[in-house]
Design a protein around this motif. Sequence first.
Motif, PDB file in Angstrom:
ATOM      1  N   PRO A   1      39.349  29.633  33.249  1.00  0.00           N
ATOM      2  CA  PRO A   1      39.784  29.783  34.538  1.00  0.00           C
ATOM      3  C   PRO A   1      40.950  31.002  34.581  1.00  0.00           C
ATOM      4  CG  PRO A   1      40.960  28.063  33.567  1.00  0.00           C
ATOM      5  CD  PRO A   1      39.797  28.615  32.574  1.00  0.00           C
ATOM      6  N   TYR A   2      40.728  32.059  34.081  1.00  0.00           N
ATOM      7  CA  TYR A   2      41.626  33.215  33.995  1.00  0.00           C
ATOM      8  C   TYR A   2      41.184  34.311  34.768  1.00  0.00           C
ATOM      9  CZ  TYR A   2      42.869  30.526  29.914  1.00  0.00           C
ATOM     10  OH  TYR A   2      42.959  29.341  28.837  1.00  0.00           O
ATOM     11  N   LEU A   3      42.264  35.231  35.172  1.00  0.00           N
ATOM     12  CA  LEU A   3      41.789  36.267  35.959  1.00  0.00           C
ATOM     13  C   LEU A   3      40.837  37.321  35.271  1.00  0.00           C
ATOM     14  CD1 LEU A   3      42.637  38.411  38.225  1.00  0.00           C
ATOM     15  CD2 LEU A   3      44.532  39.152  37.010  1.00  0.00           C
ATOM     16  N   ASN A   4      40.946  37.402  34.005  1.00  0.00           N
ATOM     17  CA  ASN A   4      39.947  38.553  33.382  1.00  0.00           C
ATOM     18  C   ASN A   4      38.623  38.024  33.325  1.00  0.00           C
ATOM     19  OD1 ASN A   4      39.856  36.389  31.622  1.00  0.00           O
ATOM     20  ND2 ASN A   4      40.665  37.784  29.865  1.00  0.00           N
ATOM     21  N   ALA A   5      38.394  36.758  33.609  1.00  0.00           N
ATOM     22  CA  ALA A   5      36.896  36.308  33.597  1.00  0.00           C
ATOM     23  C   ALA A   5      36.366  36.212  34.913  1.00  0.00           C
ATOM     24  CB  ALA A   5      36.748  34.992  33.040  1.00  0.00           C
ATOM     25  N   ARG A   6      37.344  36.406  36.157  1.00  0.00           N
ATOM     26  CA  ARG A   6      36.603  36.344  37.483  1.00  0.00           C
ATOM     27  C   ARG A   6      35.634  36.975  37.946  1.00  0.00           C
ATOM     28  NH1 ARG A   6      42.196  36.233  40.585  1.00  0.00           N
ATOM     29  NH2 ARG A   6      43.301  34.484  39.463  1.00  0.00           N
TER      30      ARG A   6
ATOM     31  N   ASP B   1      37.906  44.400  44.308  1.00  0.00           N
ATOM     32  CA  ASP B   1      38.985  44.631  45.429  1.00  0.00           C
ATOM     33  C   ASP B   1      39.053  43.446  46.120  1.00  0.00           C
ATOM     34  OD1 ASP B   1      36.208  44.873  46.392  1.00  0.00           O
ATOM     35  OD2 ASP B   1      36.845  46.377  48.051  1.00  0.00           O
ATOM     36  N   GLN B   2      37.953  42.711  46.168  1.00  0.00           N
ATOM     37  CA  GLN B   2      38.193  41.256  46.953  1.00  0.00           C
ATOM     38  C   GLN B   2      38.893  40.252  46.065  1.00  0.00           C
ATOM     39  OE1 GLN B   2      34.550  40.147  48.764  1.00  0.00           O
ATOM     40  NE2 GLN B   2      33.599  42.264  48.601  1.00  0.00           N
ATOM     41  N   ILE B   3      38.413  40.226  44.577  1.00  0.00           N
ATOM     42  CA  ILE B   3      39.038  39.339  43.486  1.00  0.00           C
ATOM     43  C   ILE B   3      40.550  39.427  43.600  1.00  0.00           C
ATOM     44  CG2 ILE B   3      38.857  38.666  41.199  1.00  0.00           C
ATOM     45  CD1 ILE B   3      35.845  39.682  41.259  1.00  0.00           C
ATOM     46  N   ALA B   4      40.879  40.866  43.402  1.00  0.00           N
ATOM     47  CA  ALA B   4      42.232  41.042  43.268  1.00  0.00           C
ATOM     48  C   ALA B   4      43.279  40.427  44.351  1.00  0.00           C
ATOM     49  CB  ALA B   4      42.491  42.441  42.688  1.00  0.00           C
TER      50      ALA B   4
ATOM     51  N   HIS C   1      44.695  46.807  39.458  1.00  0.00           N
ATOM     52  CA  HIS C   1      44.675  47.819  38.282  1.00  0.00           C
ATOM     53  C   HIS C   1      44.321  47.202  36.847  1.00  0.00           C
ATOM     54  CE1 HIS C   1      46.790  51.125  36.059  1.00  0.00           C
ATOM     55  NE2 HIS C   1      47.125  50.008  35.353  1.00  0.00           N
ATOM     56  N   TYR C   2      44.799  45.989  36.803  1.00  0.00           N
ATOM     57  CA  TYR C   2      44.433  45.264  35.432  1.00  0.00           C
ATOM     58  C   TYR C   2      42.861  45.116  35.329  1.00  0.00           C
ATOM     59  CZ  TYR C   2      43.995  41.184  32.302  1.00  0.00           C
ATOM     60  OH  TYR C   2      43.786  40.327  31.341  1.00  0.00           O
TER      61      TYR C   2
ATOM     62  N   GLU D   1      41.351  48.994  35.222  1.00  0.00           N
ATOM     63  CA  GLU D   1      41.868  50.187  34.306  1.00  0.00           C
ATOM     64  C   GLU D   1      42.195  49.379  32.994  1.00  0.00           C
ATOM     65  OE1 GLU D   1      42.337  53.222  35.004  1.00  0.00           O
ATOM     66  OE2 GLU D   1      41.823  52.931  37.088  1.00  0.00           O
ATOM     67  N   HIS D   2      42.676  48.086  32.755  1.00  0.00           N
ATOM     68  CA  HIS D   2      42.691  47.532  31.308  1.00  0.00           C
ATOM     69  C   HIS D   2      41.343  46.997  30.675  1.00  0.00           C
ATOM     70  CE1 HIS D   2      47.126  48.372  30.889  1.00  0.00           C
ATOM     71  NE2 HIS D   2      47.243  48.085  32.107  1.00  0.00           N
ATOM     72  N   LEU D   3      40.817  46.346  31.730  1.00  0.00           N
ATOM     73  CA  LEU D   3      39.551  45.732  31.298  1.00  0.00           C
ATOM     74  C   LEU D   3      38.473  46.332  31.302  1.00  0.00           C
ATOM     75  CD1 LEU D   3      40.391  42.083  32.463  1.00  0.00           C
ATOM     76  CD2 LEU D   3      40.819  42.990  30.133  1.00  0.00           C
ATOM     77  N   TYR D   4      37.488  46.421  30.484  1.00  0.00           N
ATOM     78  CA  TYR D   4      36.311  47.024  30.280  1.00  0.00           C
ATOM     79  C   TYR D   4      35.060  45.852  30.182  1.00  0.00           C
ATOM     80  CZ  TYR D   4      32.880  50.790  29.500  1.00  0.00           C
ATOM     81  OH  TYR D   4      31.789  51.563  29.500  1.00  0.00           O
ATOM     82  N   TYR D   5      34.208  45.738  31.117  1.00  0.00           N
ATOM     83  CA  TYR D   5      33.302  44.834  30.983  1.00  0.00           C
ATOM     84  C   TYR D   5      31.765  45.243  30.407  1.00  0.00           C
ATOM     85  CZ  TYR D   5      36.457  42.015  33.987  1.00  0.00           C
ATOM     86  OH  TYR D   5      37.738  41.484  34.114  1.00  0.00           O
ATOM     87  N   HIS D   6      31.350  46.391  30.118  1.00  0.00           N
ATOM     88  CA  HIS D   6      30.386  46.679  29.456  1.00  0.00           C
ATOM     89  C   HIS D   6      30.087  46.447  28.092  1.00  0.00           C
ATOM     90  CE1 HIS D   6      26.469  48.592  29.333  1.00  0.00           C
ATOM     91  NE2 HIS D   6      26.966  49.464  28.527  1.00  0.00           N
ATOM     92  N   LEU D   7      29.083  45.949  27.697  1.00  0.00           N
ATOM     93  CA  LEU D   7      28.678  45.695  26.267  1.00  0.00           C
ATOM     94  C   LEU D   7      27.656  46.715  25.627  1.00  0.00           C
ATOM     95  CD1 LEU D   7      28.922  44.040  23.432  1.00  0.00           C
ATOM     96  CD2 LEU D   7      27.608  42.324  24.439  1.00  0.00           C
TER      97      LEU D   7
END
Length: 272
Positions: free
Chosen positions: A38-43, A222-225, A232-233, A236-242
């Motif tokens: 339940p964290y922002l980075n996973a949303r 843009d809707q999640i934030a 920005h987080y 810019e900070h997170l990268y979701y591609h593997l």
Amino acid sequence: MNTLSENNPTLEFQVQGNPIPQPASENPGPRYTLGSVPYLNARPLHWTIQEPVLFLEPNKLVTELAEGRLQAGLVPIVEAFENAAAYHIVNGVAIGTLNSVYSVVLVHGLPVVRIKTVALDPASKTSNQLLRVLLQKYYRLNPRYVSPDEPAEGQLIIGDPAIAYRQSHPDERYFDLAQAWHSHTGLPFVFAVWAVRKDAPDAELIAKNLRAAARAGLAARDQIARTHFEYHYLTEHLYYHLGDPQKKAIAAFASDLVEIGQLAKIPELSYI
């Protein structure tokens, strides 16, 4: 509404514009296929999934997946190392960063090279192990690791609590673990992956649906934030591609863990 699954209604992940994930109760009614945090980075990865998703802290989520009560879960990469025989890793999507992650930091008063005690985060196996690699291999330090309730010269904090702490304590010293990793290796870092049990029915379909959900969720950041900083987080900070660079980084991290004695052997990872 867009149905991502094509041929199996029991594994059908439906998406909509902006669902609000709800924390799991102690006695959840639905039968869950998926687990996330339940964290922002996973949303962005679960934002568009309408199927009920079980939300737990990483250490609890790992247990649910390992004991077969979930078919897939967003787990720390170290869990995928330690139980590689049990899981496929979903190709193409992960939670990582190319350089600075901002939300995984060691708070320290003394210079890092003078730190003798470090308080780890019991909920974060991957961040704990990354910190050990950085301090022991790359900084040639051997601090004593303690629990969060013990006095320490350095304190590891991660995720949403780290963001909140940094915003309320802007003048503290912060050692960004992913940035330090990148400066020493030149590689990105992967913190978490979707793991699918190898005995799950239609594992390939689950992986396909999770990739589709990620694409839809990433397009909706843009809707999640809720604030400019969150956008920005997430962008810019997170990268979701593997992809190949991330797989190279995963292999390097596993090798470093073996080198410092925190992993028994290099795992044979399966990507689907």
